[in-house]
Design a protein around this motif. Structure first.
Motif, short mmCIF file in Angstrom:
data_model
loop_
_atom_site.label_atom_id
_atom_site.label_comp_id
_atom_site.label_asym_id
_atom_site.label_seq_id
_atom_site.Cartn_x
_atom_site.Cartn_y
_atom_site.Cartn_z
N VAL A 182 -14.13 -52.07 -12.69
CA VAL A 182 -13.92 -50.99 -11.66
C VAL A 182 -14.87 -51.47 -10.18
O VAL A 182 -14.22 -51.53 -9.47
N THR A 240 -4.48 -44.51 -13.97
CA THR A 240 -4.66 -45.78 -14.57
C THR A 240 -3.65 -46.27 -15.24
O THR A 240 -2.92 -47.45 -14.89
N VAL A 276 -14.91 -41.92 -11.71
CA VAL A 276 -14.29 -42.52 -12.68
C VAL A 276 -14.56 -42.29 -14.13
O VAL A 276 -14.05 -42.68 -15.12
N CYS A 300 -0.62 -47.09 -13.02
CA CYS A 300 -0.95 -48.40 -12.20
C CYS A 300 -0.60 -49.56 -13.11
O CYS A 300 -0.25 -50.54 -12.72
N CYS A 333 -6.08 -51.59 -12.91
CA CYS A 333 -5.58 -50.55 -12.78
C CYS A 333 -6.19 -49.22 -12.26
O CYS A 333 -5.86 -48.65 -11.35
N THR A 334 -7.42 -49.30 -12.92
CA THR A 334 -8.28 -48.01 -12.27
C THR A 334 -8.74 -48.10 -10.75
O THR A 334 -8.46 -47.19 -10.20
N ASP A 363 -3.49 -56.02 -16.84
CA ASP A 363 -4.91 -55.45 -16.63
C ASP A 363 -5.61 -55.90 -15.44
O ASP A 363 -6.54 -55.20 -14.95
N GLY A 365 -5.68 -46.91 -8.68
CA GLY A 365 -5.78 -45.41 -8.97
C GLY A 365 -6.70 -44.86 -7.82
O GLY A 365 -6.22 -43.75 -7.32
#
Length: 287
Positions: free
Chosen positions: A170, A271, A229, A274, A139-140, A118, A143
């Motif tokens: 994020v 997400t 997002v 990734c 991950c986000t 994560d 992305g």
């Protein structure tokens, strides 16, 4: 232009599958991801199923550990200790949110940084801040950068990026990634004055505030790239049914911007892709 997150995620998964095959052939290592789910939150169960499906599709080993909502923090930490010490496990993900009696920060800190796919552990956050190699990046945010480059190309140098939101998941990490891409970065948040005017300066606008259709058309510079997002569930005014929308007023902003990610079908698919990318990286670096 609509930035298609589903297509971008599919392309990334093809590359990941090739990487998994190469790692198996060169070192005999099959990347393995273990997801820990506490309780029976319906949305979390859907996410976990999707992650498991995509993990196996790229040739990785997918494991899942389900614990009851009554599970104590000590029991969860004991489970994580076992996974930390298992050399066959390359990635560990604890599905959030956790029940209120469990401290998420303690749980995140308990995962070994090299298995923290994560990217939330303080060690990985510090490596990202310092621009060090070997960091597993959330991950986000990864992305978001990939989707921005899909429209703007690989060189984002000199672009003014405005990030609305300052979360550790994020806002902060995506700002650091944008700095690494040589963007000029502004982080806006709930205390920012003249937020609309700040957003109007953005060549790249990333909205991550968790407020449905918050960003309006007159906040967006003509031709800007907008990465949404947000995932918010609201009632459709016409049908009365629930629907998913982002943090951006998609219909209105689409008439102004140069490119935008839809909700659903934008950042969300990236997400998970990734996450698989991080699992492959963890297996390559530490497997």
């Amino acid at each position: 232009m609509i930035i298609d997150g589903k297509q971008a995620a599919a392309q990334l998964r093809v590359a990941i599958a090739q990487g998994v095959t190469a790692l198996k052939e060169s070192k005999g290592i099959t990347p393995s991801l273990t997801v820990v789910l506490v309780g029976e939150d319906p949305a979390s169960q859907v996410y976990v199923r999707n992650k498991a499906k995509q993990t196996t599709e790229v040739g990785m080993i997918s494991n899942e550990i389900r614990l009851p909502v009554s599970c104590s923090q000590a029991e969860l930490l004991s489970q994580l200790s076992s996974l930390n010490n298992d050399p066959s496990v390359h990635g560990i993900l604890v599905q959030l949110p956790l029940p209120k009696h469990i401290d998420e920060s303690v749980v995140i800190s308990a995962i070994r940084p090299e298995k923290d796919v994560d990217g939330f552990h303080a060690m990985n956050s510090g490596r990202l801040l310092n621009g060090e190699s070997g960091a597993l990046v959330p991950c986000t945010p990864q992305g978001c950068i990939i989707l921005a480059k899909q429209h703007l190309g690989d060189d984002l140098s000199g672009k003014h990026a405005v990030v609305i939101g300052r979360s550790n998941i994020v806002g902060k990490p995506v700002a650091l990634l944008l700095l690494q891409e040589n963007c000029t970065v502004t982080i806006a948040h709930s205390r920012t004055k003249n937020l609309a005017q700040v957003c109007q300066q953005a060549d790249i606008l990333i909205a991550a505030v968790g407020r449905a259709e918050f960003v309006q058309a007159d906040w967006v510079k003509k031709g800007a790239t907008v990465i949404d997002v947000g995932i918010n569930r609201i009632e459709d005014a016409v049908t009365g049914k629930m629907k998913l929308v982002g943090d951006v007023d998609y219909a209105a902003v689409s008439d102004v911007c140069g490119a935008i990610t839809p909700v659903p079908g934008g950042v969300g698919p990236m997400t998970i892709a990734c996450l698989l990318k991080n699992t492959l990286e963890a297996a390559k670096l530490y497997g």
